[in-house]
Design an enzyme around this catalytic site. Structure first.
Site, PDB file in Angstrom:
ATOM      1  N   GLU A  48      72.381  79.923  56.168  1.00  8.53           N
ATOM      2  CA  GLU A  48      72.519  80.250  57.584  1.00  8.53           C
ATOM      3  C   GLU A  48      71.842  81.602  57.801  1.00  8.53           C
ATOM      4  O   GLU A  48      72.339  82.630  57.314  1.00  8.53           O
ATOM      5  CB  GLU A  48      74.006  80.283  57.935  1.00  8.53           C
ATOM      6  CG  GLU A  48      74.305  80.009  59.378  1.00  8.53           C
ATOM      7  CD  GLU A  48      73.644  78.751  59.949  1.00  8.53           C
ATOM      8  OE1 GLU A  48      73.693  77.693  59.298  1.00  8.53           O
ATOM      9  OE2 GLU A  48      73.058  78.839  61.042  1.00  8.53           O
ATOM     10  N   SER A  49      70.702  81.571  58.501  1.00  8.63           N
ATOM     11  CA  SER A  49      69.902  82.791  58.603  1.00  8.63           C
ATOM     12  C   SER A  49      70.678  83.955  59.230  1.00  8.63           C
ATOM     13  O   SER A  49      70.532  85.107  58.803  1.00  8.63           O
ATOM     14  CB  SER A  49      68.617  82.518  59.376  1.00  8.63           C
ATOM     15  OG  SER A  49      68.888  81.869  60.594  1.00  8.63           O
ATOM     16  N   CYS A  79      63.597  77.325  54.344  1.00  6.42           N
ATOM     17  CA  CYS A  79      64.465  77.024  55.488  1.00  6.42           C
ATOM     18  C   CYS A  79      64.985  78.310  56.140  1.00  6.42           C
ATOM     19  O   CYS A  79      64.202  79.045  56.725  1.00  6.42           O
ATOM     20  CB  CYS A  79      65.569  76.080  55.026  1.00  6.42           C
ATOM     21  SG  CYS A  79      66.245  75.123  56.366  1.00  6.42           S
ATOM     22  N   ILE A 133      67.215  69.992  56.107  1.00  6.56           N
ATOM     23  CA  ILE A 133      68.627  70.096  56.488  1.00  6.56           C
ATOM     24  C   ILE A 133      68.753  71.072  57.658  1.00  6.56           C
ATOM     25  O   ILE A 133      68.511  72.271  57.492  1.00  6.56           O
ATOM     26  CB  ILE A 133      69.494  70.591  55.312  1.00  6.56           C
ATOM     27  CG1 ILE A 133      69.357  69.629  54.114  1.00  6.56           C
ATOM     28  CG2 ILE A 133      70.961  70.724  55.722  1.00  6.56           C
ATOM     29  CD1 ILE A 133      70.006  70.123  52.848  1.00  6.56           C
ATOM     30  N   HIS A 169      63.534  71.999  51.778  1.00  6.89           N
ATOM     31  CA  HIS A 169      64.191  72.549  50.581  1.00  6.89           C
ATOM     32  C   HIS A 169      63.619  71.981  49.288  1.00  6.89           C
ATOM     33  O   HIS A 169      64.190  71.025  48.747  1.00  6.89           O
ATOM     34  CB  HIS A 169      65.687  72.195  50.610  1.00  6.89           C
ATOM     35  CG  HIS A 169      66.472  72.914  51.644  1.00  6.89           C
ATOM     36  ND1 HIS A 169      67.177  74.067  51.378  1.00  6.89           N
ATOM     37  CD2 HIS A 169      66.663  72.638  52.950  1.00  6.89           C
ATOM     38  CE1 HIS A 169      67.785  74.475  52.478  1.00  6.89           C
ATOM     39  NE2 HIS A 169      67.497  73.627  53.449  1.00  6.89           N
ATOM     40  N   GLU A 171      63.921  73.034  46.455  1.00 11.63           N
ATOM     41  CA  GLU A 171      64.893  73.234  45.363  1.00 11.63           C
ATOM     42  C   GLU A 171      65.901  72.081  45.285  1.00 11.63           C
ATOM     43  O   GLU A 171      66.658  71.987  44.318  1.00 11.63           O
ATOM     44  CB  GLU A 171      65.600  74.594  45.508  1.00 11.63           C
ATOM     45  CG  GLU A 171      66.669  74.701  46.582  1.00 11.63           C
ATOM     46  CD  GLU A 171      66.142  74.832  48.008  1.00 11.63           C
ATOM     47  OE1 GLU A 171      64.921  74.695  48.231  1.00 11.63           O
ATOM     48  OE2 GLU A 171      66.968  75.064  48.916  1.00 11.63           O
TER      49      GLU A 171
HETATM   50  N1  GLN Z   1      70.029  75.939  60.449  1.00 12.91           N
HETATM   51  C1  GLN Z   1      69.905  77.055  59.549  1.00 12.91           C
HETATM   52  C2  GLN Z   1      69.548  78.337  60.298  1.00 12.91           C
HETATM   53  O1  GLN Z   1      69.173  78.261  61.417  1.00 12.91           O
HETATM   54  C3  GLN Z   1      68.865  76.793  58.490  1.00 12.91           C
HETATM   55  C4  GLN Z   1      69.242  75.565  57.707  1.00 12.91           C
HETATM   56  C5  GLN Z   1      68.946  75.637  56.255  1.00 12.91           C
HETATM   57  O2  GLN Z   1      68.593  76.693  55.695  1.00 12.91           O
HETATM   58  N2  GLN Z   1      69.153  74.541  55.605  1.00 12.91           N
HETATM   59  O3  GLN Z   1      69.668  79.396  59.763  1.00 12.91           O
END
Ligand code: GLN
Length: 192
Positions: A48-49, A79, A133, A169, A171
């Site tokens: 989650e950024s 991501c 994701i 991803h 990984e």
């Molecule tokens: N939805 C997340 C974000 O906005 C990113 C999703 C992820 O890293 N898988 O930070």
């Protein structure tokens, strides 16, 4: 070669496993002391950024990491990690390092398509599995940013100098080639 993996939140263990398979020395970064250990490149994982950004500030890693990236230190963001690198986020007022000249949109695929897998062509590698994701999408890029992969016309992998980013991803699949691609960036950086 020694790679640091930001391990404040999110999918960092999977990156660690990839590097172990590639027999690369790596360590997890959980605080400023870890960050100050010798390293030749850093991975910013998915997660989650906004949560990661807050922790980076709280732990006082944000500014020193930003200056390193600006001076050419190799970084691989997946991501949420790529969201942290983006100069602009079109649907959020919060900004990360802003070191990569792209505009990114968070959670760009909506609820229906929040997670999906596909196979896409990655520049100089070929077809690779891609797991998304709640993925962001790179909406635009400046000329200095090389587009490495696109899915359905949307940009999903980019590179600017020693900064590499994917909206998916790598990984989470068992193909090691994108991590290897990053390690080549790191080798060139070390041997410069
Ligand atoms: N939805 C997340 C974000 O906005 C990113 C999703 C992820 O890293 N898988 O930070």
């Amino acid at each position: 070669m020694r790679i640091g993996i930001l391990a404040l939140q999110g999918a960092f263990i999977e990156h660690q496993q990839m590097l172990e398979e590639l027999r690369v020395t790596q360590f997890l970064i959980r605080n400023l002391e870890d960050f100050l250990q010798p390293m030749d490149g850093i991975i910013l994982p998915g997660g989650e950024s906004t949560a990661m950004l807050k922790m980076l500030y709280d732990l006082e890693i944000f500014e020193p990491l930003k200056s390193r990236i600006l001076s050419g230190f190799p970084v691989f963001g997946t991501c949420a990690g790529l969201i942290l690198l983006a100069k602009n986020v079109s649907n959020d007022s919060r900004r990360g390092f802003q070191t990569m000249d792209i505009t990114i949109k968070r959670n760009a695929y909506g609820r229906q398509l929040s997670s999906f897998k596909t196979i896409g062509n990655f520049e100089s590698i070929g077809h690779v599995p891609m797991t998304f994701i709640r993925a962001p999408l790179v909406e635009s890029n400046q000329v200095d940013v090389q587009v490495l992969a696109q899915v359905d016309g949307g940009i999903v992998a980019v590179r600017q100098g020693n900064q590499l980013g994917t909206t998916f991803h790598p990984e989470l699949d068992d193909d090691l080639r994108i991590h290897q691609y990053f390690l080549e960036i790191v080798s060139n950086y070390i041997n410069k």
